[in-house]
Design a protein around this motif. Structure first.
Motif, PDB file in Angstrom:
ATOM      1  N   GLU A 194       0.830  -1.203   0.000  1.00  0.00           N
ATOM      2  CA  GLU A 194       0.000   0.000   0.000  1.00  0.00           C
ATOM      3  C   GLU A 194       0.864   1.252   0.000  1.00  0.00           C
ATOM      4  O   GLU A 194       1.506   1.577   0.999  1.00  0.00           O
ATOM      5  CB  GLU A 194      -0.917  -0.043   1.230  1.00  0.00           C
ATOM      6  CG  GLU A 194      -2.249   0.647   1.025  1.00  0.00           C
ATOM      7  CD  GLU A 194      -2.111   2.125   0.836  1.00  0.00           C
ATOM      8  OE1 GLU A 194      -2.086   2.595  -0.326  1.00  0.00           O
ATOM      9  OE2 GLU A 194      -1.997   2.817   1.856  1.00  0.00           O
ATOM     10  N   GLY A 196      -1.778   5.602   1.122  1.00  0.00           N
ATOM     11  CA  GLY A 196      -2.066   6.224   2.412  1.00  0.00           C
ATOM     12  C   GLY A 196      -3.475   6.779   2.468  1.00  0.00           C
ATOM     13  O   GLY A 196      -4.334   6.489   1.633  1.00  0.00           O
ATOM     14  N   THR A 242      -5.726   3.176   2.954  1.00  0.00           N
ATOM     15  CA  THR A 242      -5.046   2.174   3.787  1.00  0.00           C
ATOM     16  C   THR A 242      -6.058   1.336   4.564  1.00  0.00           C
ATOM     17  O   THR A 242      -5.980   0.107   4.582  1.00  0.00           O
ATOM     18  CB  THR A 242      -4.066   2.852   4.760  1.00  0.00           C
ATOM     19  OG1 THR A 242      -3.113   3.614   4.015  1.00  0.00           O
ATOM     20  CG2 THR A 242      -3.319   1.814   5.585  1.00  0.00           C
ATOM     21  N   SER A 247       2.631  -0.965   4.542  1.00  0.00           N
ATOM     22  CA  SER A 247       2.415   0.449   4.215  1.00  0.00           C
ATOM     23  C   SER A 247       3.751   1.103   3.884  1.00  0.00           C
ATOM     24  O   SER A 247       4.694   1.033   4.680  1.00  0.00           O
ATOM     25  CB  SER A 247       1.761   1.155   5.399  1.00  0.00           C
ATOM     26  OG  SER A 247       1.599   2.535   5.141  1.00  0.00           O
ATOM     27  N   TYR A 273       2.332   7.735   1.665  1.00  0.00           N
ATOM     28  CA  TYR A 273       1.197   8.493   2.202  1.00  0.00           C
ATOM     29  C   TYR A 273       0.881   9.692   1.324  1.00  0.00           C
ATOM     30  O   TYR A 273       0.568  10.780   1.809  1.00  0.00           O
ATOM     31  CB  TYR A 273       1.495   8.943   3.636  1.00  0.00           C
ATOM     32  CG  TYR A 273       2.893   9.475   3.863  1.00  0.00           C
ATOM     33  CD1 TYR A 273       3.210  10.802   3.557  1.00  0.00           C
ATOM     34  CD2 TYR A 273       3.893   8.647   4.347  1.00  0.00           C
ATOM     35  CE1 TYR A 273       4.491  11.289   3.751  1.00  0.00           C
ATOM     36  CE2 TYR A 273       5.175   9.129   4.546  1.00  0.00           C
ATOM     37  CZ  TYR A 273       5.470  10.450   4.246  1.00  0.00           C
ATOM     38  OH  TYR A 273       6.746  10.926   4.436  1.00  0.00           O
TER      39      TYR A 273
END
Length: 323
Positions: A216, A219, A223, A238, A241
């Motif tokens: 991912e 962000g 998410t 993650s 972002y």
């Protein structure tokens, strides 16, 4: 030498073409004449004052490609084509320049199948994608979701997962036009978020099962939405972002699915981890099983416009600078 230097972290206007001293060679460093430099969202974050550890003036650019001019004490030969990434353009001067003294451990040879321009925008995305897939336990037959088909990591992770035997390599876009572009390039499992929710799209493509791995890079709200698509024992990593630093998750997505969620920083990876990832990446590049996409190349003195184009126009493919 010429360089595009951030004289202040005040947005695009802070980038100025300057004549600066050339790099000096220290032990463990290799002098590289740059042939291309990748333009990335991190460059924009720094230029906008969003990375407090960086100090101006600073030459931006954390990845690039070039030709070895002086190998120093390394095993590289003069004239070798190399590509690399690292903390360049963050804690030291980067690749928006004509030359750089790069760490030998950061350098990888460029396969003959890859041209210099393409190589300049390749290292960060493909290293990040390959390492995160490996650390998430990817094996052939698993289903992968890597949102943002137009983004560097989303595209690289989708290609790498597909090339290495994923049952499904799913991505997303918020643009119907970009969805059509992606499908024309052979990306079949792209969810058009302007027409369908992420949850519904994943359910449709996986027949309700969900995905094993999420890489991912967006962000924000995405998410939390992506976490809700994981299958039993799924993993979400993650790494970015661009859509926002805050999200909301439903903790039952972690508990009931026995899922795991973690963060990733390429800069924190050991050289041995990156070296192992390069072995896999170079093999796939040489066999033409993955095809890095360059959307546009700009001249060095057009770096501000190149960065604006990347951030505001959100093209499908990499944006790079060339001499």
């Amino acid at each position: 030498m010429r360089a595009m230097q951030a004289e202040s972290f005040t947005g695009y206007g802070g980038l100025k073409l300057a004549e600066v001293p050339g790099p000096t060679l220290a032990p463990g460093r290799v002098l590289v004449r740059l042939t291309a430099a990748g333009v990335s969202p991190l460059d924009h974050t720094i230029l906008s004052g969003g990375y407090p550890r960086a100090t101006a003036p600073l030459i931006l650019g954390n990845e690039g490609a070039g030709v070895v001019e002086d190998p120093g004490d390394s095993s590289f030969s003069i004239g070798a084509r190399v590509m690399f990434c690292g903390p360049y353009g963050v804690s030291e001067d980067g690749t928006y320049a004509e030359r750089i003294a790069a760490r030998a451990e950061d350098l990888s040879p460029i396969p003959e199948a890859i041209d210099n321009t393409t190589a300049g925008g390749l290292p960060v995305a493909y290293l990040t994608a390959q390492i995160t897939l490996t650390q998430a336990g990817f094996v052939p037959g698993k289903t992968v979701l890597a949102p943002a088909i137009g983004g560097a990591v989303g595209n690289a992770a989708t290609q790498l997962a597909r090339a290495q035997g994923a049952a499904k390599a799913i991505s997303t876009t918020t643009s119907s036009l970009k969805a059509k572009q992606a499908r024309a390039l052979g990306f079949e499992d792209v969810i058009d978020l302007s027409a369908e929710s992420l949850v519904d799209g994943v359910a449709r493509l996986t027949r309700g099962r969900g995905v094993d791995i999420v890489i991912e890079s967006v962000g924000g709200a995405l998410t939390g939405e992506a976490l809700s698509t994981v299958a039993l024992n799924g993993v979400l990593t993650s790494i970015g972002y661009s859509a926002g630093r805050k999200t909301t998750i439903d903790v039952t997505d972690l508990i009931w699915r026995r899922a795991s969620m973690s963060g990733f920083s390429l800069f924190a990876q050991l050289p041995a981890v990156k070296a192992a990832a390069w072995v896999s990446i170079l093999s796939l590049l040489t066999a033409r099983k993955v095809e890095p996409i360059v959307e546009r190349a700009y001249k060095l003195d057009e770096a501000a416009e190149a960065l604006r184009h990347l951030i505001e126009d959100r093209p499908l493919g990499r944006v790079v600078l060339v001499p």
